[in-house]
Scaffold this active site. Sequence first.
Site, PDB file in Angstrom:
ATOM      1  CD  GLN A   1       4.323  -1.417  -8.890  1.00  0.00           C
ATOM      2  OE1 GLN A   1       4.853  -1.108  -9.947  1.00  0.00           O
ATOM      3  NE2 GLN A   1       3.002  -1.458  -8.738  1.00  0.00           N
TER       4      GLN A   1
ATOM      5  CE1 TYR B   1      -0.048   0.236  -9.087  1.00  0.00           C
ATOM      6  CE2 TYR B   1       1.355   0.621 -10.993  1.00  0.00           C
ATOM      7  CZ  TYR B   1       0.819   1.049  -9.789  1.00  0.00           C
ATOM      8  OH  TYR B   1       1.158   2.279  -9.296  1.00  0.00           O
TER       9      TYR B   1
ATOM     10  CB  THR C   1       0.911  -1.601  -5.909  1.00  0.00           C
ATOM     11  OG1 THR C   1       2.292  -1.204  -5.911  1.00  0.00           O
ATOM     12  CG2 THR C   1       0.067  -0.391  -5.576  1.00  0.00           C
TER      13      THR C   1
ATOM     14  NE  ARG D   1      -2.743   9.397  -9.299  1.00  0.00           N
ATOM     15  CZ  ARG D   1      -1.884   8.416  -9.483  1.00  0.00           C
ATOM     16  NH1 ARG D   1      -0.953   8.527 -10.433  1.00  0.00           N
ATOM     17  NH2 ARG D   1      -1.932   7.323  -8.745  1.00  0.00           N
TER      18      ARG D   1
ATOM     19  CG  HIS E   1      -0.023   5.126  -4.715  1.00  0.00           C
ATOM     20  ND1 HIS E   1      -0.035   3.773  -4.940  1.00  0.00           N
ATOM     21  CD2 HIS E   1       0.404   5.683  -5.879  1.00  0.00           C
ATOM     22  CE1 HIS E   1       0.352   3.525  -6.185  1.00  0.00           C
ATOM     23  NE2 HIS E   1       0.638   4.671  -6.769  1.00  0.00           N
TER      24      HIS E   1
ATOM     25  N   GLY F   1      10.459   7.923  -3.084  1.00  0.00           N
ATOM     26  CA  GLY F   1      10.038   7.925  -4.470  1.00  0.00           C
ATOM     27  C   GLY F   1      10.397   9.166  -5.260  1.00  0.00           C
TER      28      GLY F   1
END
Length: 350
Positions: free
Chosen positions: A118, A120, A146, A155, A247, A301
């Site tokens: 994966q 970024y 992603t 968050r 996500h 996940g």
Amino acid sequence: MERAAAAVLPADVRDFLFGGSGAETTLDANRAAMDRVFLVPRVLRDVSRCTTGTTLLGRPARMPVAVAPVAYQRLVHPEGELAAARAAHAAGVPFTAGSLSSVPVERLTATGAAVWFQLYWPRASGHAFDLVTRAEDAGVEAIVLTVDVPWMGRRLRDMRNRFALPDHVRAAHLAAGTTAAHRAPAGPSSALAAHTDAAFSASLTWASVAALRERTRLPLVLKGVLAPEDAVRAVECGVDAVVVSNHGGRQLDGAVPSVDALPGIVAALGGRCEVLLDSGVRSGTDVLRALALGARGVLVGRPPVWGLAMGGEAGARRVLELLGDEFRDALGLAGCADVSAAGELRTLRR
């Protein structure tokens, strides 16, 4: 496993793993939407030899499941991603190594697991291509870009906790610039958010996808697609699969639940590439729901990481075993002798 992991993890690590962005509306909606999908089982079919095997990105898998990328897994167990990759190998499913893995990709492919990498997109596009080359040299089987993180979502749990990484947990694929992730902020903020903003680019575009397609011969997957128009554009750029994902409720709060977005994307693509579902998958029945709605498979996940927190490799393996047992049970009870028959099931929405 979820409850057990919540009881043993430090509060800030638990919040990092369990939490979502904003008011966590999308985090909660993922499960609510999944539970609104009802299957219409078929009867009087021979399911005495019910098999769960399939292919994902052209490679065999024991069930239509891949382990999704989850950052910094050494937060929950000393072996981190290494133990999780071994568990995926034992379960016969692909393991996705993240850009923010706390174990190098070379050690993960050495487990014998089918590893996807994966990505970024770093601020320097040359670094992106360097990471892809490194992953290819390590023997990964796919590149998963992603596309829903121009910056980290707000968050709030992490901000309230002033969350930062402990010294023993590092981003194994980012040799420099990781200090910010370990420095607790002075006020309500997240060190990881600051690090993500500094390390990764908010200017990722379709031109970047096209450039990446030119640079790798491996299957290319875009993760974080929710709009049918974007899925169609992805196919036009030559991608091999899209992951319908919000996500896990950790980016745009208020984004559509992934399972609600899935049918529109399947219809728009018309079989031109594989479609995978991510976000909110918690059981074998959820896997069957995704297949009935047109997905080729799912990414899961948080659950393997709960198992990892409880028992390392054995715990993560147990989660995947349970998921496989539940999926076979749901598949047979729905009158499907194999995975291909699952795509013929009808669904109803409550």
